[in-house]
Design an enzyme around this catalytic site. Structure first.
Site, PDB file in Angstrom:
ATOM      1  N   ASP A   1       0.628  -1.121   0.033  1.00  8.32           N
ATOM      2  CA  ASP A   1      -0.275  -0.165  -0.177  1.00  8.32           C
ATOM      3  C   ASP A   1       0.472   0.917  -0.343  1.00  8.32           C
ATOM      4  O   ASP A   1       1.980   1.094   0.482  1.00  8.32           O
ATOM      5  CB  ASP A   1      -0.861  -0.177   1.277  1.00  8.32           C
TER       6      ASP A   1
ATOM      7  N   HIS B   1      -4.890  14.341  -9.451  1.00  9.82           N
ATOM      8  CA  HIS B   1      -4.722  13.336  -9.743  1.00  9.82           C
ATOM      9  C   HIS B   1      -3.805  12.288 -11.335  1.00  9.82           C
ATOM     10  O   HIS B   1      -3.143  11.300 -10.865  1.00  9.82           O
ATOM     11  CB  HIS B   1      -6.295  12.833  -9.697  1.00  9.82           C
TER      12      HIS B   1
ATOM     13  N   GLU C   1      -4.850   2.176  -4.155  1.00 11.67           N
ATOM     14  CA  GLU C   1      -3.082   2.620  -4.063  1.00 11.67           C
ATOM     15  C   GLU C   1      -2.683   1.333  -3.672  1.00 11.67           C
ATOM     16  O   GLU C   1      -1.654   1.195  -3.148  1.00 11.67           O
ATOM     17  CB  GLU C   1      -2.757   3.787  -3.368  1.00 11.67           C
TER      18      GLU C   1
END
Length: 137
Positions: free
Chosen positions: A15, A28, A58
């Site tokens: 992560d 973004h 993610e």
């Protein structure tokens, strides 16, 4: 397949730490580039037999066949260091990121849900322990 194959296998969840901050501070498009950057670093740090895919926003799921817990932990730590030490080059700056890694060893008789639950729990331990680390469950 794992039930027919008694060789060791491990699963990791990786992560990107504080990913929301990247999107909030840089937008973004930069967040998307960071996901691609981390994916490239993960793929480049794995063996040909390993499988990596994006899992959620993610997170990345990594399957490590024929891999003991010790070897998987070594791979996870190398990936973690590689990502932390390879910033994303932007036109105006570089952007560093760290990752948290959760991993587990597949046990005889495990269901996919049990494997994923343990891997997810390990990731939660890594994140709650301060991020930028590997944890096992």
């Amino acid at each position: 397949a794992q039930r027919r194959n008694p060789r060791p296998m491990c699963t990791m969840l990786i992560d990107i730490d504080h990913f929301k901050n990247i999107n909030d501070r840089h937008g973004h498009p930069v967040g998307d580039r960071m996901i691609q950057h981390v994916a490239t670093l993960i793929r480049g740090g794995l063996r040909a037999s390993d499988v990596a895919c994006r899992w959620g926003g993610e997170e990345f799921l990594v399957l490590l066949p024929d891999c003991s817990a010790e070897h998987a932990a070594t791979i996870g730590e190398k990936l973690r260091h590689r990502i932390a030490n390879t910033p994303l080059a932007l036109d105006w700056d570089t952007l560093s990121v760290t990752v948290s890694v959760g991993m587990t060893v597949h046990r005889s008789g495990d269901t996919a849900d049990q494997i994923f639950e343990r891997t997810d729990r390990a990731l939660y331990i890594a994140k709650n322990g301060g991020r930028d680390q590997l944890a096992q469950a």
